[in-house]
Design a protein around this motif. Structure first.
Motif, PDB file in Angstrom:
ATOM      1  N   LEU A   1     -48.519  10.417 -16.645  1.00  0.00           N
ATOM      2  CA  LEU A   1     -49.011   9.924 -17.931  1.00  0.00           C
ATOM      3  C   LEU A   1     -48.217   8.707 -18.388  1.00  0.00           C
ATOM      4  N   THR A   2     -46.899   8.749 -18.196  1.00  0.00           N
ATOM      5  CA  THR A   2     -46.077   7.609 -18.589  1.00  0.00           C
ATOM      6  C   THR A   2     -46.432   6.371 -17.780  1.00  0.00           C
ATOM      7  N   GLY A   3     -46.672   6.559 -16.469  1.00  0.00           N
ATOM      8  CA  GLY A   3     -47.097   5.440 -15.631  1.00  0.00           C
ATOM      9  C   GLY A   3     -48.419   4.860 -16.098  1.00  0.00           C
ATOM     10  N   TRP A   4     -49.329   5.738 -16.469  1.00  0.00           N
ATOM     11  CA  TRP A   4     -50.638   5.272 -16.963  1.00  0.00           C
ATOM     12  C   TRP A   4     -50.478   4.523 -18.278  1.00  0.00           C
ATOM     13  N   LEU A   5     -49.636   5.040 -19.168  1.00  0.00           N
ATOM     14  CA  LEU A   5     -49.420   4.371 -20.462  1.00  0.00           C
ATOM     15  C   LEU A   5     -48.771   3.006 -20.281  1.00  0.00           C
ATOM     16  N   LEU A   6     -47.797   2.924 -19.346  1.00  0.00           N
ATOM     17  CA  LEU A   6     -47.175   1.629 -19.075  1.00  0.00           C
ATOM     18  C   LEU A   6     -48.188   0.644 -18.506  1.00  0.00           C
ATOM     19  N   GLY A   7     -49.035   1.151 -17.594  1.00  0.00           N
ATOM     20  CA  GLY A   7     -50.063   0.286 -17.015  1.00  0.00           C
ATOM     21  C   GLY A   7     -51.069  -0.187 -18.041  1.00  0.00           C
ATOM     22  N   ALA A   8     -51.306   0.646 -19.074  1.00  0.00           N
ATOM     23  CA  ALA A   8     -52.253   0.290 -20.135  1.00  0.00           C
ATOM     24  C   ALA A   8     -51.594  -0.535 -21.235  1.00  0.00           C
ATOM     25  N   LYS A   9     -50.320  -0.936 -21.029  1.00  0.00           N
ATOM     26  CA  LYS A   9     -49.580  -1.772 -21.976  1.00  0.00           C
ATOM     27  C   LYS A   9     -49.354  -1.086 -23.325  1.00  0.00           C
ATOM     28  N   VAL A  10     -49.233   0.252 -23.311  1.00  0.00           N
ATOM     29  CA  VAL A  10     -48.923   0.982 -24.542  1.00  0.00           C
ATOM     30  C   VAL A  10     -47.466   0.726 -24.904  1.00  0.00           C
ATOM     31  N   GLY A  11     -47.178   0.587 -26.180  1.00  0.00           N
ATOM     32  CA  GLY A  11     -45.834   0.241 -26.624  1.00  0.00           C
ATOM     33  C   GLY A  11     -44.819   1.354 -26.404  1.00  0.00           C
ATOM     34  N   PHE A  12     -43.566   0.955 -26.255  1.00  0.00           N
ATOM     35  CA  PHE A  12     -42.491   1.929 -26.037  1.00  0.00           C
ATOM     36  C   PHE A  12     -42.323   2.899 -27.204  1.00  0.00           C
ATOM     37  N   PRO A  13     -42.484   2.492 -28.465  1.00  0.00           N
ATOM     38  CA  PRO A  13     -42.373   3.474 -29.557  1.00  0.00           C
ATOM     39  C   PRO A  13     -43.351   4.630 -29.425  1.00  0.00           C
ATOM     40  N   ILE A  14     -44.577   4.359 -28.968  1.00  0.00           N
ATOM     41  CA  ILE A  14     -45.558   5.433 -28.810  1.00  0.00           C
ATOM     42  C   ILE A  14     -45.167   6.339 -27.640  1.00  0.00           C
ATOM     43  N   ILE A  15     -44.767   5.737 -26.520  1.00  0.00           N
ATOM     44  CA  ILE A  15     -44.390   6.524 -25.335  1.00  0.00           C
ATOM     45  C   ILE A  15     -43.216   7.451 -25.661  1.00  0.00           C
TER      46      ILE A  15
END
Length: 406
Positions: A364-378
């Motif tokens: 999930l973290t890899g997917w969020l990083l790939g989707a350019k989701v911000g670090f505060p949300i992750i």
């Protein structure tokens, strides 16, 4: 709960130091492999041109193996003995890890990471059970925590290998370094006897019976709490530490600087364990665990919002300190919840279920990083998951400090 009396003449007991070192070195190599792969993943992703999704799958496959290995090795240890599974799990890990250095395709590496995970996952609950049952009641708490402290030493070794070996020699050498010393640990364990408590069991349960016992009347609440605890801890730990070097590169730091900063953060793990070793005997297992998890959640949130190098390192240090202290208390809290006849099963299945969180988090973290989701949300997600774990243990968990083992 009652003590199991063991005639001194019935079992030739090696020194407590030898038991702890032989058991702890297995944990050290487990930790070294898990953390080293997070560094290998950065180098591998660049050399093989892998996208974050594939990298996340590679990070998760060992955890799939660990989930299966934890559950079944624990059950097998209750059926056939702690010592037998103690040896077999480390042997499997050593072979699979060494062969990983020869992998030529992503598919082969995925298979070997899965097999490595089977050995890793099985070794951890079995070694914890072994040390607990080989210790006196007055010392068992801190001895289990000292056992888990070898995980921090493995993290430091992994960081050193990543900093000095991977940039200059390459990722394949890192796998080979993992395998060779683990074989020596098998040699150390050859002379260790079965635990006194297990030897004196009047009856050995089948795999089905031992699993059923962990969910029987009076045990189901303990299993529910430990399963939830292990899920939340695995989700946060593997989500954070698998991606931490990569996250540093995403923040603009070079590969060498990222490894160096993570090495600095890792230094806080040993003090985290030492603090936990003192607090589990002073405060109790439950209170130490809940506070450590809550502070880990706050540190994770702080890292997500950090922008400067100084604040990143500060919150990284706090994550390492509190998270590894929480892990030490997690192992001790969990292994003391179950009776001897099903102790490794209860520990193993809790750890095995928890690995589901460890599988989900890197992916999930890899997917969020790939989707350019911000670090505060992750990192906000890590905060929320850890908070749930702290609340469940705080509300429903049972304290075992000062109680004799069943």
């Amino acid at each position: 709960m009652s003590n199991v009396s063991v005639s001194p003449a019935a079992v030739k007991v090696p020194s407590p130091t030898r038991i702890l070192i032989a058991s702890g070195l297995g944990n050290l190599f487990d930790s070294m492999d898990v953390l080293l792969f997070s560094y290998i993943l950065v180098s591998l992703g660049r050399n093989w041109h892998l996208n974050p999704g594939v990298m996340g799958m590679l990070g998760s496959l060992a955890l799939v193996g660990m989930a299966i290995g934890s559950a079944f090795a624990g059950s097998l240890a209750d059926r056939f003995g702690r010592r037998t599974m103690f040896m077999l799990t480390l042997l499997l890990y050593s072979i699979a890890s060494g062969l990983s250095g020869f992998a030529t395709t992503v598919g082969i590496l995925m298979l070997l990471r899965f097999l490595t995970g089977l050995g890793l996952g099985g070794e951890l609950p079995v070694s914890t059970t072994y040390v607990l049952e080989s210790s006196q009641d007055v010392t068992r708490g801190r001895r289990v925590v000292f056992l888990q402290m070898f995980w921090a030493f493995g993290s430091l070794v992994a960081a050193l290998i990543a900093f000095f070996v991977i940039p200059s020699v390459g990722w394949r050498a890192a796998f080979w370094i993992c395998a060779i010393p683990a074989l020596y640990t098998i040699f150390l364990r050859i002379g260790l006897p079965e635990t006194p408590r297990y030897r004196n069991l009047p009856k050995r349960l089948t795999l089905r019976q031992s699993f059923a016992k962990t969910w029987s009347k009076g045990m189901s609440r303990r299993s529910a709490v430990t399963w939830t605890l292990w899920f939340t801890m695995n989700y946060a730990y593997y989500g954070l530490f698998t991606w931490l070097p990569t996250m540093m590169t995403h923040k603009g730091y070079s590969l060498v600087h990222s490894f160096g900063y993570v090495l600095i953060m890792t230094l806080a793990q040993v003090p985290g364990y030492l603090t936990a070793a003192w607090l589990v005997e002073k405060w109790g297992r439950k209170k130490t665990l809940v506070i450590a998890i809550f502070l880990s959640a706050l540190a994770s949130l702080g890292f997500g919002f950090a922008t400067s190098t100084g604040t990143l390192i500060l919150f990284g240090l706090l994550i390492s300190y509190f998270m590894l202290g929480a892990w030490a208390a997690t192992y001790l809290f969990s292994v003391e919840q179950f009776p001897t006849a099903a102790r490794a099963t209860g520990m193993g299945w809790s750890a095995g279920f928890g690995r589901i969180g460890g599988v989900l988090a890197p992916t999930l973290t890899g997917w969020l990083l790939g989707a350019k989701v911000g670090f505060p949300i992750i990192f906000g997600i890590f905060f929320a998951v850890l908070l749930v774990g702290a609340l469940i243990v705080g509300w429903f968990g049972l304290e075992t400090k000062g109680k004799q083992l069943e």
